[in-house]
Design an enzyme around this catalytic site. Structure first.
Site, PDB file in Angstrom:
ATOM      1  N   GLY A  32       0.832  -1.111   0.014  1.00  0.00           N
ATOM      2  CA  GLY A  32      -0.089   0.002  -0.050  1.00  0.00           C
ATOM      3  C   GLY A  32       0.603   1.156   0.204  1.00  0.00           C
ATOM      4  CB  VAL A 374      -7.883  -3.547  -2.455  1.00  0.00           C
ATOM      5  CG1 VAL A 374      -8.951  -4.404  -3.204  1.00  0.00           C
ATOM      6  CG2 VAL A 374      -6.530  -3.748  -2.220  1.00  0.00           C
ATOM      7  CG  ASP A 495      -4.169  44.589  -8.470  1.00  0.00           C
ATOM      8  OD1 ASP A 495      -4.055  45.695  -8.693  1.00  0.00           O
ATOM      9  OD2 ASP A 495      -4.577  43.658  -9.017  1.00  0.00           O
TER      10      ASP A 495
HETATM   11  P1  ADQ Z   1      -1.327  -2.716   2.763  1.00  0.00           P
HETATM   12  O1  ADQ Z   1      -1.589  -3.537   4.236  1.00  0.00           O
HETATM   13  O2  ADQ Z   1      -0.444  -3.286   1.981  1.00  0.00           O
HETATM   14  O3  ADQ Z   1      -1.185  -1.022   2.976  1.00  0.00           O
HETATM   15  P2  ADQ Z   1      -3.700  -1.725   1.206  1.00  0.00           P
HETATM   16  O4  ADQ Z   1      -3.904  -0.303   1.368  1.00  0.00           O
HETATM   17  O5  ADQ Z   1      -4.909  -2.761   0.395  1.00  0.00           O
HETATM   18  O6  ADQ Z   1      -3.056  -2.746   2.160  1.00  0.00           O
HETATM   19  O7  ADQ Z   1      -2.775  -1.725  -0.239  1.00  0.00           O
HETATM   20  C1  ADQ Z   1      -2.370  -2.858  -1.077  1.00  0.00           C
HETATM   21  C2  ADQ Z   1      -1.764  -2.355  -2.324  1.00  0.00           C
HETATM   22  O8  ADQ Z   1      -1.073  -3.515  -2.920  1.00  0.00           O
HETATM   23  C3  ADQ Z   1      -3.044  -2.085  -3.166  1.00  0.00           C
HETATM   24  O9  ADQ Z   1      -2.368  -0.975  -4.100  1.00  0.00           O
HETATM   25  C4  ADQ Z   1      -3.203  -3.521  -4.242  1.00  0.00           C
HETATM   26  O10 ADQ Z   1      -3.528  -2.959  -5.450  1.00  0.00           O
HETATM   27  C5  ADQ Z   1      -1.648  -3.749  -4.125  1.00  0.00           C
HETATM   28  N1  ADQ Z   1      -1.887  -5.290  -4.360  1.00  0.00           N
HETATM   29  C6  ADQ Z   1      -2.161  -6.241  -3.456  1.00  0.00           C
HETATM   30  N2  ADQ Z   1      -2.268  -7.463  -4.109  1.00  0.00           N
HETATM   31  C7  ADQ Z   1      -1.640  -7.418  -5.200  1.00  0.00           C
HETATM   32  C8  ADQ Z   1      -1.436  -8.132  -6.237  1.00  0.00           C
HETATM   33  N3  ADQ Z   1      -1.587  -9.627  -6.219  1.00  0.00           N
HETATM   34  N4  ADQ Z   1      -0.578  -7.843  -7.315  1.00  0.00           N
HETATM   35  C9  ADQ Z   1      -0.482  -6.380  -7.402  1.00  0.00           C
HETATM   36  N5  ADQ Z   1      -0.751  -5.537  -6.466  1.00  0.00           N
HETATM   37  C10 ADQ Z   1      -1.484  -5.884  -5.271  1.00  0.00           C
HETATM   38  C11 ADQ Z   1      -0.795  -0.331   4.319  1.00  0.00           C
HETATM   39  C12 ADQ Z   1      -1.900  -0.388   5.286  1.00  0.00           C
HETATM   40  C13 ADQ Z   1      -3.353  -0.049   4.601  1.00  0.00           C
HETATM   41  C14 ADQ Z   1      -3.131   1.303   4.032  1.00  0.00           C
HETATM   42  C15 ADQ Z   1      -1.923   1.504   2.977  1.00  0.00           C
HETATM   43  C16 ADQ Z   1      -1.730   2.676   2.446  1.00  0.00           C
HETATM   44  O11 ADQ Z   1      -1.843  -1.667   6.046  1.00  0.00           O
HETATM   45  O12 ADQ Z   1      -4.305  -0.007   5.678  1.00  0.00           O
HETATM   46  O13 ADQ Z   1      -4.348   1.447   3.328  1.00  0.00           O
HETATM   47  O14 ADQ Z   1      -0.799   1.145   3.612  1.00  0.00           O
HETATM   48  O15 ADQ Z   1      -1.617   3.628   3.656  1.00  0.00           O
END
Ligand code: ADQ
Length: 729
Positions: A32, A374, A495
């Site tokens: 994320g 997501v 101005d």
């Molecule tokens: P994460 O715990 O990693 O983030 P999330 O916010 O859902 O959780 O972000 C996951 C990211 O990874 C998303 O952008 C998603 O698209 C990508 N991703 C997941 N599975 C994937 C896959 N199989 N292939 C490619 N991409 C994939 C942490 C915190 C969250 C918070 C974020 C941002 O735990 O609560 O929202 O940081 O601050």
């Protein structure tokens, strides 16, 4: 408006270095934080400090990695395997992560982990000290670096916490709770995802921080810390554009073909017990049991990205997920149908968007989540306003995405009901919900999030250099008011037309009402305050309207300066002859252009044509411009143009508003300076002012000003507020 010099520090760099047979390659990092800040980082003139995702064997390899990262503006912090195990796998992910997500059972309270965490945070500190200039803005990210502020001497420190911050009772379970909080409190600006996190953090500080004092969170006090909550977001437009790409549409169609006659429920997450993957699978199994009509007509498509596979509890968790997927498939699959499609791999952005676009439902079952990107990504990809989002109430995003179907991730029956409801939902409800969700996601993107954070940064740190502008929000207005009130001396440079007075078709119609004069007098009467009216207007107009306000006047874009003691002073020698020649040319055009008129000034001449018929106007003005340009080049004159839809003005280039100010005004050091204007001539003034000046642009034109104000009305409201603020010091 943003700090000019930004250094992001996080555990991982936005890119990962991988070893290949021939050396190293660079790939995008997952997760994320990398996703959210990645788009911001590309747009900023910023640097990123973090672990490069690889353990190098020797100094030669370190050097190679550094060289690979340098053009990407990434600065690596190298860690040994032992350091990484203790700090990342150990303290961060076997203590902080499980506890912050309310899984104390997964915690291993090992003193060695704590020592490694301290050691690595201090290592990050050394890299920061070696690379980051003192006057840069340093932005620390997330729970892996809570101790870092303790090891650095920078004062412009902000921290963003991406994951949930637990209630103080749970936080208090950590034996080293006070050290963590004390270090974090060295940041003057701390931001959380949700209000709940913010409150939990404050409660924890008041209970466990060793220097908790009553003024700790009072931002008006010199030691006060700003703690706020701003949920992170995504670059929604980028996601929706990706969905429209030909290659993505083709992929989307392929997914539809593969799952023809089947509805798709999609889930996307890192393989993490906090995401509720097992609970989701159990609920799906229950659905297949209780609603046999969905068998062979529905699939659960799980994209799961590998994560923290070195941490024992994650290994164990993966084994359980693999097993449960296998069990469900073996129980319910038929010759041509498999209920769960489980991909344990990272997919690229195009593929991810194709899955989002192809799925009927997106199911987010986090047991606890700081925010959850997501859910926002799915909404951004629904270009046809259909699709249903089912979202756990334990995710921070649930506060914003109120039109999602909410579920309790431990209540399997309720999850089943939600899935069935989503699959059977009336099209009109589906569209209405998705439209409302899109409004949220597109109305507050990662760039809005960033603007909000930088606005707070701007209010916290005076000594930073800033570029671009920000909107005059009520919070920022309040901060400016406080600065105004507390300053020893003040300058207000305004101005006139389009700034404190609405524009009118004819200049003489824009005379000031009593309200404007009273406002200027009131501002001028604030002790140690000098109000300067810096206008393109003639001396005559300015004298007629403002002679009795006691303010300083600068007329004709800086050609004339008047203070109460000396009267009018010319900034530049008046080039009467040059001016006369130009005026003669323009008079000819004024005669043929019905509705136009000339305004002569000592520094130039202005043709107003706002009231002219538009059909022939452009052609005539073009002709005029050609003639003037020819005249100017023939006589080697140095003039300046100002051309708008309403007027064409020419004035001497050696007298602009900026030069007038530099010549006549000497600003006290540490003075409060506020300058505002709406047109291009005001840009000279903005540029000429000391760096600490607050420059405000009224309206929509491009600007070098730091702050943008929507319109004259809003600005007057702000000035009035400032005028009634009694100055006490
Ligand atoms: P994460 O715990 O990693 O983030 P999330 O916010 O859902 O959780 O972000 C996951 C990211 O990874 C998303 O952008 C998603 O698209 C990508 N991703 C997941 N599975 C994937 C896959 N199989 N292939 C490619 N991409 C994939 C942490 C915190 C969250 C918070 C974020 C941002 O735990 O609560 O929202 O940081 O601050």
């Amino acid at each position: 408006m943003k700090p000019e010099n930004i250094y992001i520090v996080s555990n991982r760099l936005p890119v990962t270095i991988m070893r290949t047979e021939s050396g190293f390659t660079v790939t995008q990092s997952n997760g994320g934080l990398a996703t959210a800040l990645g788009s911001v980082f590309q747009q900023q003139n910023s640097y990123w400090i973090g672990w490069p995702g690889i353990i190098v064997d020797n100094e030669e390899e370190e050097q190679l990695v550094k060289e690979l990262l340098e053009p990407l503006r990434c600065i690596p912090v190298f860690l040994s395997q032992q350091e990484f195990d203790g700090y990342y796998n150990g303290f961060s992910n076997a203590i902080l992560w499980p506890l912050f997500h309310y899984h104390p059972g997964h915690c291993i309270f090992n003193e060695e982990y704590w020592l490694a965490y301290r050691n690595v945070n201090s290592k990050f500190g050394s890299v920061v000290s070696a690379h980051v200039p003192q006057d840069a803005f340093l932005w620390i990210h997330d729970y892996q670096l809570m101790l870092l502020p303790f090891y650095i001497k920078h004062s412009n420190l902000s921290y963003f916490h991406h994951i949930h911050f637990p209630s103080q009772e749970v936080f208090g379970i950590i034996p080293w709770r006070s050290d963590l909080l004390d270090a974090l409190l060295k940041c003057r600006h701390i931001v959380f995802q949700t209000e709940k996190d913010r409150v939990n953090f404050k409660d924890a500080c008041l209970k466990y921080a060793s220097k908790a004092h009553p003024d700790l969170f009072n931002t008006h006090s010199p030691l006060g810390i700003k703690v706020s909550a701003h949920p992170i977001s995504i670059d929604a437009f980028d996601f929706s554009q990706t969905v429209q790409k030909e290659v993505v549409q083709k992929m989307t169609q392929e997914i539809h073909q593969i799952f023809a006659n089947q509805r798709i429920i999609l889930s996307v997450d890192r393989l993490d017990y906090s995401k509720g993957i097992l609970e989701r699978l159990e609920a799906f199994r229950l659905l297949l049991k209780d609603f046999p009509q969905y068998r062979e007509k529905l699939v659960l498509l799980m994209l799961v990205v590998p994560s923290r596979s070195d941490v024992p509890s994650y290994e164990e968790h993966k084994r359980k997920v693999d097993e449960l997927v296998g069990n469900i498939n073996s129980e319910y699959a038929s010759l041509g149908w498999r209920p769960v499609h489980y991909y344990y791999q990272q997919v690229n952005r195009d593929t991810l968007c194709a899955y989002y676009a192809a799925s009927d439902v997106c199911l987010v079952t986090s047991l606890r989540d700081g925010l959850n990107l997501v859910s926002k990504e799915y909404v951004a990809c629904r270009t046809n306003n259909n699709g249903v989002l089912i979202l756990s109430e334990m995710a921070g995003a649930a506060e914003e995405l109120t039109y999602a179907l909410k579920i309790h991730p431990y209540d399997f029956k309720q999850m089943v009901v939600a899935m069935v409801y989503a699959l059977e939902m009336e099209k009109s409800e589906e569209n209405a919900r998705m439209t409302a969700l899109k409004k949220k996601v597109f109305g507050y993107t990662v760039f809005d999030w960033l603007d909000t954070i930088f606005q707070e940064v701007f209010c916290m740190y005076d000594e930073l250099k800033y570029s671009f502008e920000q909107n005059l929000s009520s919070e920022l207005a309040e901060r400016l008011m406080i600065r105004f009130k507390n300053a020893d001396s003040r300058y207000i440079l305004l101005d006139y037309d389009g700034c404190i007075r609405e524009l009118e078709p004819y200049p003489e119609m824009a005379s000031p009402g009593n309200d404007i004069k009273e406002l200027l007098c009131a501002l001028q009467s604030v002790p140690n305050t000098q109000v300067l009216l810096v206008s393109g207007r003639s001396r005559k107009d300015m004298d007629m309207w403002f002679a009795d306000c006691g303010i300083t006047l600068i007329a004709e874009h800086g050609a004339w300066f008047k203070d109460n003691e000396w009267g009018w002073t010319a900034l530049t020698e008046c080039r009467v002859q040059d001016n006369r020649a130009l005026t003669t040319i323009m008079e000819r055009y004024a005669l043929v252009l019905e509705g136009s008129f000339l305004e002569e000034k000592t520094s130039g001449v202005c043709l107003h044509f706002k009231m002219c018929m538009r059909d022939q106007l452009a052609k005539t003005i073009n002709k005029l411009e050609n003639e003037i340009t020819e005249h100017i080049s023939k006589n080697s004159l140095s003039y300046r143009y100002k051309k708008t839809n309403e007027l064409l003005e020419i004035h001497f280039s050696d007298c602009d508003k900026g030069q007038a100010i530099q010549k006549f005004v000497s600003f006290n050091k540490d003075a409060f300076i506020l300058a505002a204007g709406d047109d291009d001539t005001d840009e000279d003034m903005f540029e000429a002012l000391p760096k600490n000046a607050f420059t405000l642009k009224i309206g929509k034109k491009n600007t070098k000003a730091k702050i943008r104000v929507q319109n004259v009305g809003r600005f007057i409201e702000f000035l009035n507020h400032m005028a009634v603020t009694t100055v006490v010091k």
